[in-house]
Scaffold this motif. Structure first.
Motif, PDB file in Angstrom:
ATOM      1  N   VAL A   1       1.978  20.392   9.304  1.00  0.00           N
ATOM      2  CA  VAL A   1       2.900  19.268   9.444  1.00  0.00           C
ATOM      3  C   VAL A   1       4.324  19.774   9.663  1.00  0.00           C
ATOM      4  O   VAL A   1       5.055  19.281  10.520  1.00  0.00           O
ATOM      5  CB  VAL A   1       2.832  18.348   8.203  1.00  0.00           C
ATOM      6  CG1 VAL A   1       3.884  17.279   8.280  1.00  0.00           C
ATOM      7  CG2 VAL A   1       1.468  17.737   8.092  1.00  0.00           C
TER       8      VAL A   1
ATOM      9  N   SER B   1       0.852  -1.184   0.000  1.00  0.00           N
ATOM     10  CA  SER B   1       0.000   0.000   0.000  1.00  0.00           C
ATOM     11  C   SER B   1       0.891   1.238   0.000  1.00  0.00           C
ATOM     12  O   SER B   1       2.108   1.152   0.174  1.00  0.00           O
ATOM     13  CB  SER B   1      -0.889  -0.005   1.226  1.00  0.00           C
ATOM     14  OG  SER B   1      -0.099   0.180   2.370  1.00  0.00           O
TER      15      SER B   1
ATOM     16  N   HIS C   1       4.642  21.466   1.814  1.00  0.00           N
ATOM     17  CA  HIS C   1       3.846  22.683   1.718  1.00  0.00           C
ATOM     18  C   HIS C   1       2.736  22.721   2.758  1.00  0.00           C
ATOM     19  O   HIS C   1       2.044  23.709   2.876  1.00  0.00           O
ATOM     20  CB  HIS C   1       3.293  22.866   0.300  1.00  0.00           C
ATOM     21  CG  HIS C   1       2.322  21.827  -0.117  1.00  0.00           C
ATOM     22  ND1 HIS C   1       2.618  20.892  -1.068  1.00  0.00           N
ATOM     23  CD2 HIS C   1       1.079  21.558   0.292  1.00  0.00           C
ATOM     24  CE1 HIS C   1       1.586  20.098  -1.222  1.00  0.00           C
ATOM     25  NE2 HIS C   1       0.635  20.480  -0.406  1.00  0.00           N
ATOM     26  N   ASP C   2       2.612  21.629   3.509  1.00  0.00           N
ATOM     27  CA  ASP C   2       1.584  21.598   4.546  1.00  0.00           C
ATOM     28  C   ASP C   2       2.174  22.189   5.828  1.00  0.00           C
ATOM     29  O   ASP C   2       2.974  21.583   6.506  1.00  0.00           O
ATOM     30  CB  ASP C   2       1.145  20.154   4.770  1.00  0.00           C
ATOM     31  CG  ASP C   2      -0.053  20.087   5.681  1.00  0.00           C
ATOM     32  OD1 ASP C   2      -0.277  21.072   6.406  1.00  0.00           O
ATOM     33  OD2 ASP C   2      -0.752  19.080   5.670  1.00  0.00           O
TER      34      ASP C   2
ATOM     35  N   LEU D   1       0.220  10.599   0.429  1.00  0.00           N
ATOM     36  CA  LEU D   1      -0.325   9.504   1.234  1.00  0.00           C
ATOM     37  C   LEU D   1      -1.711   9.835   1.764  1.00  0.00           C
ATOM     38  O   LEU D   1      -2.112  10.993   1.826  1.00  0.00           O
ATOM     39  CB  LEU D   1       0.609   9.218   2.407  1.00  0.00           C
ATOM     40  CG  LEU D   1       2.040   8.842   2.041  1.00  0.00           C
ATOM     41  CD1 LEU D   1       2.844   8.628   3.290  1.00  0.00           C
ATOM     42  CD2 LEU D   1       2.060   7.600   1.179  1.00  0.00           C
ATOM     43  N   ASP D   2      -2.392   8.781   2.181  1.00  0.00           N
ATOM     44  CA  ASP D   2      -3.722   8.931   2.745  1.00  0.00           C
ATOM     45  C   ASP D   2      -3.639   9.550   4.137  1.00  0.00           C
ATOM     46  O   ASP D   2      -2.627   9.412   4.820  1.00  0.00           O
ATOM     47  CB  ASP D   2      -4.341   7.538   2.846  1.00  0.00           C
ATOM     48  CG  ASP D   2      -5.667   7.513   2.174  1.00  0.00           C
ATOM     49  OD1 ASP D   2      -6.340   8.547   2.249  1.00  0.00           O
ATOM     50  OD2 ASP D   2      -6.021   6.497   1.581  1.00  0.00           O
ATOM     51  N   VAL D   3      -4.737  10.166   4.575  1.00  0.00           N
ATOM     52  CA  VAL D   3      -4.730  10.848   5.875  1.00  0.00           C
ATOM     53  C   VAL D   3      -4.253   9.968   7.001  1.00  0.00           C
ATOM     54  O   VAL D   3      -3.376  10.340   7.775  1.00  0.00           O
ATOM     55  CB  VAL D   3      -6.136  11.336   6.283  1.00  0.00           C
ATOM     56  CG1 VAL D   3      -6.068  12.724   6.811  1.00  0.00           C
ATOM     57  CG2 VAL D   3      -7.123  11.164   5.187  1.00  0.00           C
ATOM     58  N   SER D   4      -4.867   8.768   7.095  1.00  0.00           N
ATOM     59  CA  SER D   4      -4.558   7.939   8.263  1.00  0.00           C
ATOM     60  C   SER D   4      -3.132   7.428   8.175  1.00  0.00           C
ATOM     61  O   SER D   4      -2.525   7.098   9.188  1.00  0.00           O
ATOM     62  CB  SER D   4      -5.544   6.777   8.345  1.00  0.00           C
ATOM     63  OG  SER D   4      -5.387   5.945   7.224  1.00  0.00           O
ATOM     64  N   ILE D   5      -2.568   7.364   6.966  1.00  0.00           N
ATOM     65  CA  ILE D   5      -1.208   6.846   6.799  1.00  0.00           C
ATOM     66  C   ILE D   5      -0.185   7.947   7.064  1.00  0.00           C
ATOM     67  O   ILE D   5       0.925   7.690   7.525  1.00  0.00           O
ATOM     68  CB  ILE D   5      -1.019   6.283   5.373  1.00  0.00           C
ATOM     69  CG1 ILE D   5      -2.196   5.387   4.985  1.00  0.00           C
ATOM     70  CG2 ILE D   5       0.263   5.536   5.239  1.00  0.00           C
ATOM     71  CD1 ILE D   5      -2.325   4.138   5.764  1.00  0.00           C
ATOM     72  N   GLN D   6      -0.556   9.181   6.777  1.00  0.00           N
ATOM     73  CA  GLN D   6       0.371  10.300   6.970  1.00  0.00           C
ATOM     74  C   GLN D   6       0.925  10.312   8.392  1.00  0.00           C
ATOM     75  O   GLN D   6       2.129  10.444   8.601  1.00  0.00           O
ATOM     76  CB  GLN D   6      -0.345  11.619   6.689  1.00  0.00           C
ATOM     77  CG  GLN D   6      -0.578  11.850   5.217  1.00  0.00           C
ATOM     78  CD  GLN D   6      -1.141  13.222   4.940  1.00  0.00           C
ATOM     79  OE1 GLN D   6      -1.392  14.013   5.844  1.00  0.00           O
ATOM     80  NE2 GLN D   6      -1.330  13.515   3.670  1.00  0.00           N
ATOM     81  N   ALA D   7       0.018  10.131   9.354  1.00  0.00           N
ATOM     82  CA  ALA D   7       0.454  10.173  10.749  1.00  0.00           C
ATOM     83  C   ALA D   7       1.431   9.052  11.031  1.00  0.00           C
ATOM     84  O   ALA D   7       2.417   9.243  11.757  1.00  0.00           O
ATOM     85  CB  ALA D   7      -0.744  10.075  11.674  1.00  0.00           C
ATOM     86  N   GLN D   8       1.199   7.863  10.438  1.00  0.00           N
ATOM     87  CA  GLN D   8       2.127   6.741  10.647  1.00  0.00           C
ATOM     88  C   GLN D   8       3.531   7.109  10.167  1.00  0.00           C
ATOM     89  O   GLN D   8       4.516   6.859  10.858  1.00  0.00           O
ATOM     90  CB  GLN D   8       1.651   5.510   9.867  1.00  0.00           C
ATOM     91  CG  GLN D   8       0.371   4.902  10.394  1.00  0.00           C
ATOM     92  CD  GLN D   8      -0.084   3.725   9.546  1.00  0.00           C
ATOM     93  OE1 GLN D   8       0.638   3.262   8.673  1.00  0.00           O
ATOM     94  NE2 GLN D   8      -1.290   3.265   9.808  1.00  0.00           N
TER      95      GLN D   8
ATOM     96  N   ILE E   1       4.819  10.145   9.650  1.00  0.00           N
ATOM     97  CA  ILE E   1       5.411  11.215  10.466  1.00  0.00           C
ATOM     98  C   ILE E   1       5.978  10.627  11.753  1.00  0.00           C
ATOM     99  O   ILE E   1       7.112  10.923  12.161  1.00  0.00           O
ATOM    100  CB  ILE E   1       4.361  12.286  10.806  1.00  0.00           C
ATOM    101  CG1 ILE E   1       3.926  13.005   9.542  1.00  0.00           C
ATOM    102  CG2 ILE E   1       4.923  13.289  11.797  1.00  0.00           C
ATOM    103  CD1 ILE E   1       2.826  14.000   9.792  1.00  0.00           C
ATOM    104  N   ASN E   2       5.202   9.749  12.393  1.00  0.00           N
ATOM    105  CA  ASN E   2       5.680   9.137  13.632  1.00  0.00           C
ATOM    106  C   ASN E   2       6.941   8.325  13.393  1.00  0.00           C
ATOM    107  O   ASN E   2       7.878   8.356  14.197  1.00  0.00           O
ATOM    108  CB  ASN E   2       4.593   8.232  14.219  1.00  0.00           C
ATOM    109  CG  ASN E   2       3.549   9.033  14.974  1.00  0.00           C
ATOM    110  OD1 ASN E   2       3.793  10.192  15.314  1.00  0.00           O
ATOM    111  ND2 ASN E   2       2.410   8.439  15.220  1.00  0.00           N
TER     112      ASN E   2
END
Lengths: 419, 743
Positions: free
Chosen positions: A323, A262, A319-320, A291-298, A300-301
């Motif tokens: 984040v 994925s 550009h975010d 990446l998808d929202v829920s994956i972005q946090a993974q 970043i962590n």
């Protein structure tokens, strides 16, 4: 060595131009900043402002036009355009002066002699300038070539020092000495192939495009090691498994192909590929945008964990803003090839000085409907905001650690604002 | 909330047939879209949000199957109407903006043409349609008048009178059309002239060299078109002076150019270009002023004047001021024709209405019978067909031919019923052919497996629908039109004949002017430029002739929005319109969409995964996960009082400006929708999951009248669960910042 390890990467008046017909496209124009060891440096700006080009220029994916890039105190990249420009300017200047002198027609003999002398003097001066700049150009060229030789030299010296003792300890024991010699030779061979630039690794934006679809994950991750001359299969496998587990994948994934993963997992592979080279610094070029929202946090962590565990220095391009704020210690704001403001992330968000930064901050959407419905965006119009016709701007420090691109009048204004 | 429902999705279920099996992309979702509001659908990729929007637009992939449910717009079920009907809605009533602007623009077509293309085509179709509808409505009116007169013998008008009236009405409308046509043409010419002058003045101001002589020629030609038209009759003298002044400066400019040209030995391209002289500018300014004045003069009422001119062909009303002319013509029209015409029309309208109410009562009985017939469940294909035809006949006869607002429910009823019944016999479980095929192929596969061969293909049953479900769908089609008719019969007493009469006349007038309204390429260009300016493209006049690649991402998205708006849609579906853009541009585009929503009173379905964007845009939010809506409420409720663990996870996985603790990432990935989980789809990734979450799907619990969430945590017996700290902290901060917030 006289290297100052406090500053890991120093970018000094970096310019990166691209040829666009007859004109130059100034993708990065006179950008200077420093990244300290262990910190996370964020680079934000709208698309097309040159933040990705800056990252790519640093790891020498492009030949930089002018300016210098220092890594661990050594110059890894240098451009020659500024020196060439200096030569051309000096030549034009001299030619102008000589033309003026020669234009004096009805001069007597004494004057003629004086003129001749003057011209000779000008030519001499010109020659000095040209020689100086040529030397600089030669220096720059050789530096970017020689830097790896020197790095290899230092590595081999370190190895020799390390093994000299071991050899001494193993003296008399022929078998052990032989094994040690073999090991030493192997490591020397690897060291000879290694290059300083591999200490900086990059993570790319699009995890689909940046992975070769025909290679297994093992091949992708190990490629860097193989290129560096490591032939020990067991060692490579061990290393790959270790890294896979470090980025949150499992051993079984090593023999699969990228399309079986994925988006988040693919980005993890990209990170693994960068981390296996044991870099000191990672340039993360919009690693979560695709990446998808829920994956972005993974992701970043994961990056945060790696940073803590391996003591990495990270240059984070995105550009975010929310984040970048969350991730970075210091942030540089880019606008049309220039860094317009650079400060600690809290300082930047609390006291933005440059109007573009203000505009950018006012555009961040927050998950808060009431606040959102009241939020007004501050537009930024560079022509209306700045008058640089008389006084040219430069990058100035307003408060310690807080730099803004401005001219004298603006500097005064900002200083008052800070007070 | 007493808002008008624009679009309503009920129990929609969409699947995709693939090699690996049936992917259940959307599973029984329902929502309403009110007029003038923004509904945001939030979720990860693969949650079915795009599939939903594509189903509304009728552009699903070929392997999509609509298993159940309906999408109601304007009384029509968009899932079941044929492609030709959908074609009329798509773009016209429901428009869509896609994520990637470049892929929705044609790379080898200039921007201007792409914007005007739809306008021009639509105008052509409109003119045709206007003519047809005008004739049809008038014919129906005359038919009704005749029938009404036949039924009421004591009326003092004869059939031949009716024919005369209708003929007169038709004739003087043609007269009015002719007048309006010439008026519009002159008006257009004036508008174009202003555009050309503005172009020239703009370039002169920028000190650019232009081909002044030919531009002046162009202006002169436009001036000639305006001249001696009805439109310009009051300005004839002024225009004459302008004309001579224009000729004068034109001569001067030409002289200047020839001098320059002869001075140069070689006359190359651009040699005849020049800067406009101050005198020219002065003349043009004056002309522009006059033209603007002309455009601002009060409108003539061509419907009235048409009749006047029809009766007195030799008179000239054009010299009269518009108000006066309108009044005189109006008075004459009413006395001479309209009063008696309306009296006659009234009889016809009342007659037609009474008749349809009777028919409706009959149709209701027929529909009830049909419902009972289908509910009984034992019917052959032939019987069903006969019933369908009979019901359809009675429903069609119950449509009032003189109603202006067409009863779409009744109109589309026949086709919808037919298709549903066909589907029943083709798709339902007891389709013997299909069952035989499935059994045969499965047997083949089993045999191969028994031989010990490796079989890597599967047998996929053709979409099967339970007979009961399909019968319920048929009944819902029937009962929808029945309920509509019942409501109509109940409100029959409040029917206002006068209002309906006026409506019919207005409708005819509108159609007549629709026939005349010709959109030339030049006016279309002006319209497109106006539209481009409206969506915030600077220097639209220059950019009109550029190609898509010459625009930046944000500008491209603006153009896509302009194209979507060019047809004046009711509903705008935005499928991640800002995902490909960066923050500042994103903010601009969102502002633009919000502004256009207010100005055009649009209803918007906004699909995104970015909760920050949602907070800015949405009035109401639907959070989707694995093809289901898991939480549904107003923006304030979802953000300040989230109930579903997935909403919590979404909110806590994104950092905001004040976040410094570790992010709460959602572990794992979304489930494979070929084999959707038995229980709650989010259970596997949910740290609050209980045992029941893996066994049963939770129902929608009502949190407040506008707020629903599908999670077992809201069950009265569920343990009390704390919302993650990161969210409570954030809500606390938001409340501090915003002051008095909703719960």
């Amino acid at each position: 060595m006289e290297n100052n390890y406090e500053v890991l990467l120093k970018v000094d008046h970096l310019c990166q131009y691209f040829r666009l017909g007859r004109k130059d496209l100034k993708a990065v124009d006179d950008v200077s900043f420093e990244i300290k060891k262990g910190e996370s440096f964020g680079l934000v700006g709208e698309s097309g402002c040159g933040k990705t080009t800056t990252g790519r220029s640093i790891i020498k994916l492009y030949n930089i036009t002018s300016g210098n890039v220092y890594f661990k105190g050594q110059r890894i990249g240098a451009g020659t355009r500024s020196y060439k420009d200096a030569i051309a300017a000096a030549r034009a200047d001299a030619a102008e002066k000589i033309k003026l002198l020669r234009a004096e027609k009805n001069a007597d003999d004494a004057r003629k002699a004086a003129i001749r002398e003057e011209i000779q003097k000008i030519n001499k001066e010109l020659g000095a300038v040209v020689d100086k700049n040529r030397a600089l150009i030669k220096d720059a060229k050789s530096d970017s070539k020689e830097v790896d030789k020197q790095y290899v030299k230092s590595l081999i010296q370190a190895l020799e020092a390390e093994y000299a003792e071991k050899f001494r300890a193993a003296e008399g024991n022929a078998e052990k000495l032989k094994a040690l010699k073999k090991e030493f030779n192997n490591r020397c061979r690897v060291a000879k192939k290694s290059r300083l630039i591999t200490q900086i690794q990059m993570i790319f934006q699009d995890p689909i495009a940046s992975l070769d679809p025909r290679m297994t994950v093992r091949d992708i991750i190990a490629e860097g090691l193989v290129i560096n001359g490591i032939t020990d299969k067991d060692y490579i496998n061990e290393k790959v498994y270790e890294i896979l587990e470090m980025v949150g994948l499992v051993r079984e994934h090593a023999d699969r192909y990228p399309h079986e993963f994925s988006g988040g997992q693919r980005q993890r592979i990209g990170i693994a590929r960068a981390v296996i080279m044991q870099p000191e610094m990672i340039i993360a070029d919009e690693p979560i945008s695709a990446l998808d929202v829920s994956i972005q946090a993974q992701v970043i962590n994961l990056l945060n964990d790696l940073r803590e565990r391996l003591g990495l220095t990270i240059m984070f391009i995105a550009h975010d803003l929310s984040v970048v704020k969350y991730f970075s210690d210091r942030i540089g704001v880019m606008y049309f090839g220039k860094i317009v403001e650079l400060a600690d992330s809290d300082e930047l968000f609390n006291n933005p000085l440059h109007p573009y930064t203000k505009s950018l901050l006012s555009a961040i959407p927050l998950p808060d409907p009431v606040y959102e419905k009241q939020r007004t965006r501050i537009p930024y119009n560079p022509i209306a905001e700045h008058d640089y016709s008389v006084d040219t701007p430069s990058f100035r420090e307003i408060t310690p650690g807080h730099f803004v691109y401005c001219n004298d009048i603006e500097e005064k204004k900002y200083r008052q604002l800070v007070k | 909330m007493n808002k008008e429902i624009k679009l309503s999705v009920n129990d929609l279920k969409v699947s995709f047939r693939t090699d690996a099996g049936k992917v259940q992309a959307v599973r029984n979702i329902s929502f309403d879209l009110y007029k003038g509001e923004t509904l945001a659908i939030v979720g990860e990729s693969g949650s079915g949000k795009s599939v939903t929007s594509k189903a509304i637009m009728g552009i699903s992939a070929v392997n999509a199957i609509y298993e159940s449910g309906e999408i109601l717009y304007d009384g029509q079920d968009l899932v079941r109407i044929p492609e030709e009907e959908m074609h009329k809605l798509r773009g016209d009533k429901i428009a869509m903006i896609f994520q990637d602007p470049l892929s929705s623009l044609n790379p080898i077509m200039r921007i201007g043409r792409q914007i005007t293309e739809a306008m021009l085509l639509k105008n052509k179709a409109n003119r045709k349609e206007g003519r047809v509808t005008f004739n049809k409505t008038l014919a129906e009116l005359s038919e009704m008048m005749k029938r009404a007169l036949a039924d009421t013998p004591d009326a003092n008008v004869s059939i031949s009178d009716v024919e005369r009236y209708i003929k007169t009405f038709d004739d003087f409308n043609i007269q009015a059309i002719k007048l309006e046509n010439s008026y519009n043409a002159a008006r257009t010419a004036a508008e174009e002239m202003i555009a050309v002058i503005e172009d020239l003045l703009f370039l002169t101001e920028k000190k650019q060299k232009v081909d002044v002589v030919s531009t002046l020629g162009l202006i002169g030609r436009r001036l000639k078109e305006i001249d001696d038209k009805f439109f310009a009759s009051k300005y004839v003298d002024t225009l004459k002076t302008h004309k001579s002044a224009l000729d004068g400066v034109k001569r001067a400019e030409r002289k200047k150019v020839t001098i320059v040209d002869s001075a140069k030995k070689f006359v190359g391209a651009g040699a005849s270009k020049n800067e406009a002289s101050p005198e020219t500018v002065q003349v043009l300014e004056a002309l522009k002023k006059t033209a603007k004045e002309m455009l601002e003069q009060p409108q003539y009422n061509f419907f009235r004047i048409g009749y006047y001119v029809y009766k007195h062909p030799e008179t000239d009303l054009s010299r009269m001021p518009a108000d006066e002319a309108n009044e005189i013509a109006g008075k004459f029209l009413n006395e001479d024709f309209m009063d008696s015409f309306i009296a006659l029309e009234k009889i016809a309208v009342q007659y037609s209405f009474d008749k349809t109410i009777q028919n409706k009562k009959a149709a209701i009985v027929a529909l009830e019978n049909a419902i009972n017939f289908f509910r009984a469940g034992t019917f052959s294909a032939q019987e069903a067909d006969v019933t369908c035809k009979n019901v359809n006949k009675s429903v069609l006869s119950a449509i009032d031919p003189l109603a202006i607002v067409k009863d779409n429910v009744a109109y589309t009823f026949g086709g919808a019923l037919q298709r549903e019944v066909e589907k029943y016999f083709f798709y339902v479980k007891n389709n013997p052919k299909e069952e035989a095929r499935f059994a045969r192929q499965t047997a083949q596969r089993e045999a191969l497996l028994a031989k010990g061969k490796k079989v890597d293909w599967k047998i996929v049953p053709k979409s099967v629908i339970e007979p009961e479900v399909q019968i319920e769908t048929i009944v819902s089609v029937l009962s929808r039109v029945m309920n509509k008719f019942k409501a109509d019969v109940e409100t029959a007493e409040t029917f206002n004949v006068d209002k309906r009469c006026v409506e019919i006349i207005d409708y005819l007038k509108e159609k007549a002017s629709q026939v005349v309204y010709t959109l030339t390429k030049r006016i279309a260009k002006e319209k497109a430029i106006k539209l481009m300016e409206e969506v915030g493209i600077p220097e639209a006049r220059m950019r009109y002739r550029q190609y898509p690649f010459e625009f930046s991402g944000g500008m491209r998205q603006r153009i896509v929005i302009a194209i979507a708006l060019s047809a004046n849609p009711d509903i705008l579906i935005c499928d991640e319109p800002t995902t490909a853009l960066d923050v500042t541009i994103q903010a601009q585009i969102l502002e633009l969409i919000n502004r256009l929503k207010r100005e055009h009173n649009l209803s918007i379905i906004f699909i995104t995964h970015d909760l920050g964007v949602v907070a800015n845009m949405a009035d109401r939010i639907a959070v989707m996960y694995a093809g289901k809506i898991v939480e549904y409420g107003t923006a304030e409720e979802v953000f300040y009082n989230p109930q579903h663990p997935y909403t919590w996870a979404l909110l806590s996985s994104m950092p905001d400006l004040d976040t410094d603790e570790r992010l709460d990432a959602i572990p794992g990935t979304p489930p494979n929708m070929i084999y959707p989980p038995v229980g709650d789809a989010f259970a596997e990734r949910n740290k609050y999951a209980m045992e029941i979450d893996f066994e049963m799907q939770p129902p929608m619990y009502e949190v407040s009248p506008t707020h629903f969430a599908a999670t077992w945590l809201l069950h009265p017996n569920a343990p009390k669960v704390e919302i993650p700290k990161i969210i409570t902290e954030r809500i606390r901060r938001m409340k501090e910042r915003g002051g008095n917030h909703g719960e």
